[in-house]
Design a protein around this motif. Structure first.
Motif, PDB file in Angstrom:
ATOM      1  N   GLN A   1      -6.880   1.326   6.371  1.00 52.70           N
ATOM      2  CA  GLN A   1      -5.594   0.477   6.305  1.00 52.70           C
ATOM      3  C   GLN A   1      -5.883  -0.935   6.462  1.00 52.70           C
ATOM      4  O   GLN A   1      -6.306  -1.079   7.392  1.00 52.70           O
ATOM      5  CB  GLN A   1      -4.358   1.154   6.870  1.00 52.70           C
TER       6      GLN A   1
ATOM      7  N   CYS B   1      -4.171   0.673   1.336  1.00 53.08           N
ATOM      8  CA  CYS B   1      -4.292   1.957   1.907  1.00 53.08           C
ATOM      9  C   CYS B   1      -5.673   2.621   1.239  1.00 53.08           C
ATOM     10  O   CYS B   1      -5.214   2.807  -0.210  1.00 53.08           O
ATOM     11  CB  CYS B   1      -3.225   2.703   2.135  1.00 53.08           C
TER      12      CYS B   1
ATOM     13  N   MET C   1      -0.460  10.008  -1.554  1.00 59.03           N
ATOM     14  CA  MET C   1      -0.406   9.182  -0.504  1.00 59.03           C
ATOM     15  C   MET C   1       1.177   8.930  -0.105  1.00 59.03           C
ATOM     16  O   MET C   1       1.971   8.930  -0.901  1.00 59.03           O
ATOM     17  CB  MET C   1      -1.037   7.758  -0.713  1.00 59.03           C
TER      18      MET C   1
ATOM     19  N   TRP D   1       3.893   6.530   2.813  1.00 56.01           N
ATOM     20  CA  TRP D   1       3.835   5.280   3.491  1.00 56.01           C
ATOM     21  C   TRP D   1       5.065   5.643   4.425  1.00 56.01           C
ATOM     22  O   TRP D   1       6.084   6.141   3.957  1.00 56.01           O
ATOM     23  CB  TRP D   1       4.243   4.214   2.329  1.00 56.01           C
TER      24      TRP D   1
ATOM     25  N   ILE E   1       5.420  -0.010  -4.212  1.00 47.59           N
ATOM     26  CA  ILE E   1       4.361   0.868  -3.774  1.00 47.59           C
ATOM     27  C   ILE E   1       3.606   1.166  -5.453  1.00 47.59           C
ATOM     28  O   ILE E   1       4.248   1.346  -6.374  1.00 47.59           O
ATOM     29  CB  ILE E   1       4.741   2.309  -3.443  1.00 47.59           C
TER      30      ILE E   1
ATOM     31  N   HIS F   1       0.022   3.107  -6.770  1.00 45.94           N
ATOM     32  CA  HIS F   1      -1.132   4.038  -6.439  1.00 45.94           C
ATOM     33  C   HIS F   1      -1.797   4.076  -7.759  1.00 45.94           C
ATOM     34  O   HIS F   1      -1.703   5.202  -8.583  1.00 45.94           O
ATOM     35  CB  HIS F   1      -0.304   5.314  -6.218  1.00 45.94           C
TER      36      HIS F   1
ATOM     37  N   SER G   1      -4.020   2.914  -2.570  1.00 41.57           N
ATOM     38  CA  SER G   1      -2.357   2.981  -2.610  1.00 41.57           C
ATOM     39  C   SER G   1      -2.135   1.440  -1.863  1.00 41.57           C
ATOM     40  O   SER G   1      -2.538   1.163  -0.941  1.00 41.57           O
ATOM     41  CB  SER G   1      -1.471   3.679  -2.025  1.00 41.57           C
TER      42      SER G   1
ATOM     43  N   CYS H   1      -0.049   4.323   6.740  1.00 40.24           N
ATOM     44  CA  CYS H   1      -0.053   5.042   5.396  1.00 40.24           C
ATOM     45  C   CYS H   1      -0.801   6.608   5.647  1.00 40.24           C
ATOM     46  O   CYS H   1      -1.515   6.515   6.853  1.00 40.24           O
ATOM     47  CB  CYS H   1      -0.904   4.286   4.434  1.00 40.24           C
TER      48      CYS H   1
END
Lengths: 113, 117
Positions: B6, B23, B33, B35, B69, B71, B77, B94
């Motif tokens: 991270q 991340c 993933m 958060w 966010i 990904h 991500s 994360c």
């Protein structure tokens, strides 16, 4: 809905003594259970997990936990505490259909020399 | 194995700035993933769950326009805190999980401490 209760926000033991961190869960389906450890200013590290099979689970750093369905518990133990075990410990629950983990409030473990 | 990186580990910035946190799963493919936000001496609060190639699923009370966010790949991500204000100051963590089975553990990054002046 699932939930986790960690009894005792702060536990203090002497170096070499038994460590016992308590975790009780609530789940309407068979749970998956996890213990994580967090050192200051770091993320979480997996100690051990229970999904199916043997109810006594051994993890890293000498920790183990036992899944007791009748008591809805998953307490974490270590026979002999070491100074390096001082950290925050989180119990978490999930299940087969769940995407996410539900965490307990955490227990801060202090080791006295 | 199962290393999650991270970055950055710490950010200090002025109010109104947008901040991006990355991340990465270094040695496995992260289908999912997560958060989290962690307040001092508190547990982790899940903010959102993201599956690769899909829109993130936000928890109740989390502003999706505030916390963006993305990904886009199986190893990356990002969380962008838009127009950050002092109340957004927190520790953001994360985690990543390979596969979709919830019996697989989440592997966590080391967190990002965000301080908004």
């Amino acid at each position: 809905a699932q939930s986790v209760t960690q009894l005792g926000s702060h536990v203090s033991v002497s170096e070499g003594a038994l460590v016992l961190l308590r975790c009780n869960y609530s789940s309407s389906v068979p749970p998956y259970l996890f213990w994580y450890v967090q050192y200051p200013n770091q993320g979480l590290q997996l100690l051990l997990k229970y999904t199916t099979g043997a109810t006594l689970v051994k993890g890293i750093n000498g920790f183990e936990a036992e899944f007791k369905k009748s008591e809805t518990s998953f307490h974490l133990t270590k026979p002999s505490a070491h100074m390096s075990d001082a950290a925050e410990y989180f119990c978490a629950v999930s299940d087969q259909g769940a995407q996410k983990l539900v965490f307990g409030q955490g227990t801060r473990l202090t080791i006295n020399p | 194995g199962a290393v999650v990186s991270q970055h950055p580990s710490r950010v200090i910035c002025k109010s109104g700035t947008s901040v991006k946190i990355e991340c990465r799963s270094l040695d496995f493919q992260a289908t999912t993933m997560f958060w989290y936000r962690q307040f001092p001496k508190k547990s982790l609060m899940l903010m959102a769950t993201s599956n690769e190639g899909s829109k993130a699923t936000y928890e109740q009370g989390v502003e999706k326009d505030k916390f963006l966010i993305n990904h886009a790949s199986l190893t990356l991500s990002t969380l962008t805190v838009t127009s950050a204000h002092p109340e957004d100051s927190s520790f953001y963590i994360c985690s990543a999980r390979g596969g979709t089975d919830s019996n697989q553990p989440q592997h966590f990054g080391d967190g990002t401490r965000l301080s908004i002046l």
